[in-house]
Design a protein around this motif. Sequence first.
Motif, PDB file in Angstrom:
ATOM      1  N   GLY A   1      76.133  -6.708 -48.579  1.00 19.44           N
ATOM      2  CA  GLY A   1      76.707  -5.748 -47.638  1.00 19.44           C
ATOM      3  C   GLY A   1      78.213  -5.856 -47.547  1.00 19.44           C
ATOM      4  O   GLY A   1      78.923  -4.855 -47.483  1.00 19.44           O
ATOM      5  N   VAL A   2      78.729  -7.102 -47.556  1.00 17.40           N
ATOM      6  CA  VAL A   2      80.192  -7.288 -47.507  1.00 17.40           C
ATOM      7  C   VAL A   2      80.841  -6.761 -48.775  1.00 17.40           C
ATOM      8  O   VAL A   2      81.913  -6.144 -48.747  1.00 17.40           O
ATOM      9  CB  VAL A   2      80.522  -8.782 -47.297  1.00 17.40           C
ATOM     10  N   ALA A   3      80.191  -6.969 -49.925  1.00 15.55           N
ATOM     11  CA  ALA A   3      80.791  -6.561 -51.209  1.00 15.55           C
ATOM     12  C   ALA A   3      80.831  -5.053 -51.371  1.00 15.55           C
ATOM     13  O   ALA A   3      81.799  -4.508 -51.901  1.00 15.55           O
ATOM     14  CB  ALA A   3      80.015  -7.195 -52.360  1.00 15.55           C
ATOM     15  N   ILE A   4      79.799  -4.344 -50.897  1.00 12.74           N
ATOM     16  CA  ILE A   4      79.745  -2.882 -51.116  1.00 12.74           C
ATOM     17  C   ILE A   4      80.014  -2.103 -49.851  1.00 12.74           C
ATOM     18  O   ILE A   4      79.951  -0.877 -49.871  1.00 12.74           O
ATOM     19  CB  ILE A   4      78.374  -2.490 -51.699  1.00 12.74           C
ATOM     20  N   GLY A   5      80.302  -2.783 -48.711  1.00  8.77           N
ATOM     21  CA  GLY A   5      80.689  -2.090 -47.492  1.00  8.77           C
ATOM     22  C   GLY A   5      79.548  -1.408 -46.769  1.00  8.77           C
ATOM     23  O   GLY A   5      79.731  -0.312 -46.239  1.00  8.77           O
ATOM     24  N   ILE A   6      78.350  -2.025 -46.754  1.00  9.01           N
ATOM     25  CA  ILE A   6      77.190  -1.448 -46.065  1.00  9.01           C
ATOM     26  C   ILE A   6      76.638  -2.505 -45.110  1.00  9.01           C
ATOM     27  O   ILE A   6      76.479  -3.673 -45.473  1.00  9.01           O
ATOM     28  CB  ILE A   6      76.108  -1.016 -47.082  1.00  9.01           C
ATOM     29  N   LYS A   7      76.324  -2.090 -43.874  1.00 14.89           N
ATOM     30  CA  LYS A   7      75.842  -3.037 -42.864  1.00 14.89           C
ATOM     31  C   LYS A   7      74.317  -3.138 -42.825  1.00 14.89           C
ATOM     32  O   LYS A   7      73.783  -4.148 -42.377  1.00 14.89           O
ATOM     33  CB  LYS A   7      76.366  -2.618 -41.490  1.00 14.89           C
ATOM     34  N   SER A   8      73.608  -2.082 -43.215  1.00 21.14           N
ATOM     35  CA  SER A   8      72.158  -2.065 -43.086  1.00 21.14           C
ATOM     36  C   SER A   8      71.517  -3.052 -44.064  1.00 21.14           C
ATOM     37  O   SER A   8      71.705  -2.929 -45.280  1.00 21.14           O
ATOM     38  CB  SER A   8      71.624  -0.665 -43.346  1.00 21.14           C
TER      39      SER A   8
END
Length: 537
Positions: A495-502
């Motif tokens: 999530g941190v690498a691709i910018g997604i929280k879900s």
Amino acid sequence: MIPLAVIAVLAGLTAAGVGFALSYGALRDAAVAWGFTGWQSYAFPLGVDGLIIALYTADLVLAWRQMARPWVRITAHALTAVTIALNVSAAVDGMPGEPTLSQALEQDFGRLLGHAMMPIAYVILTEVARWAIARTARIEAGLLADQALTLAEWALNFRVTWKIFKHAKTHPATYADARTFARELAIYRVWQKERALYATGTAEDRASVLDRMPALLAPYGVSVDDARAIPAQRLEQEEAQEAERRRADQQRQREREQAELADQRERERQEREDAHQTRMDALGKEAEETRQKGELAELKATVDGQSRAAAHRAEAAVATAEIQATTATTAAQRAAEEATRRAAAEEAAEESAKVATERAKTRAANAKLAEESAKVAEAERQEREAKRRVAEELAKEQAALAKVAEESAKVTAAERQIAEDQAKTAQAREYTAQVLLRAKTAEDLAGYNQRQRRVRTVARMLLGSVPAEEIFNQPAEYVAKQLKAVSPITNAEIGVAIGIKSPGTCSEHKTEALDLIARGYDPNTGYDPDAPTQTEA
């Protein structure tokens, strides 16, 4: 029509010539009465009639060119009115008994009308010609027939015609546009006046509004059916405008929400970048502190080694001195024992007192000599002790130097190993950067969407999370299963690498990345199963 037009023109010119000829005498008499003498009295009628003809001709030309100026025609009419007045005055003066104008009208109205008829006829002819020219010019210019205000409009509907004329002159516009404006403004005002009763009233109120609309809008040329249809049309138009306004408000609200969401995402991204930069700064500071501690430990080790070497040298010198002192003491003791045995033998052999005395003296001398020898031996022992201590210190110093050299060699080897590791790390980073660059270039050429790019980013993370030798030259499906089993990459890191929280979306990306790897995706070789072939490209 051309012959008729020619006849009309010739007849008009003939009538105008006759009229001016008949009025010539009246104008000359007026000139003489006003003080014109000689040739001036003869030229005055020609100047007045010529000016009238010139003004009317200029007005006709301007009307044909769509450049009419009302003051030109008004001036011509005024001069014609002067001519008519002078003709009527001449007719009154020629009547017997010198009657007044009113008396002359009562006595012989036809006489006065005959003198005024020819100038009036000329004015009528010029007005007809002017109307025909202006009408023809408007038709040739493609203008509508209602581009002018008629006398009937002024006479029959003066209030509305004045509004049209006022708008056309105040706001440069055609009379057709002015008519449309006056009609629309009247409809708007009537609707605003009747709107509340029509929109919220009962059926009888609506019927009364519909009954009044034709009468209220009749002066503006609105038909009965159009007038009765206006309330429903206006109400429907207002409802449509209100619905459009609500849609516009909702659209603006959605745009504001999207902008706020974009701002929030940007702030979160900036916070993540700041946190990452803070961690990097902390790691850099920690690395600098570790390097400084290592240098301090190396310096301490050097100093301790030198101290230990000096101590070892001192201990070696002390040991050497102790050995030498022990040897001297043993030799002195042996010498004393030998002297004692000799003295005893001499005592036993010699029985005389003299000999005994001398022997005693000799023993005394020997004893003194032995004492001195013992003192010398003690001095030599102390010297050997000092030398032993010096030797011990030298030995300790040499051992310390040897240890320092050994530690320096270890430190040099460690630094060399670190340099080699750093070089390998730099090469690995450069290779990884080249691999990422090739992968991103391939993705750009392939035209992948945002999700496909994120899936390939996760795939590269998974491939880089295990040692390369474990998956080198292994089948793609085996690599995917191995990564699924042993890869330490978590959904949070994805999530941190691709910018997604879900977490669920991150897990989906990870599953798609493993499937992509199982189909042979390899950023090192640049192979991508979803990339278009050269022919497709």
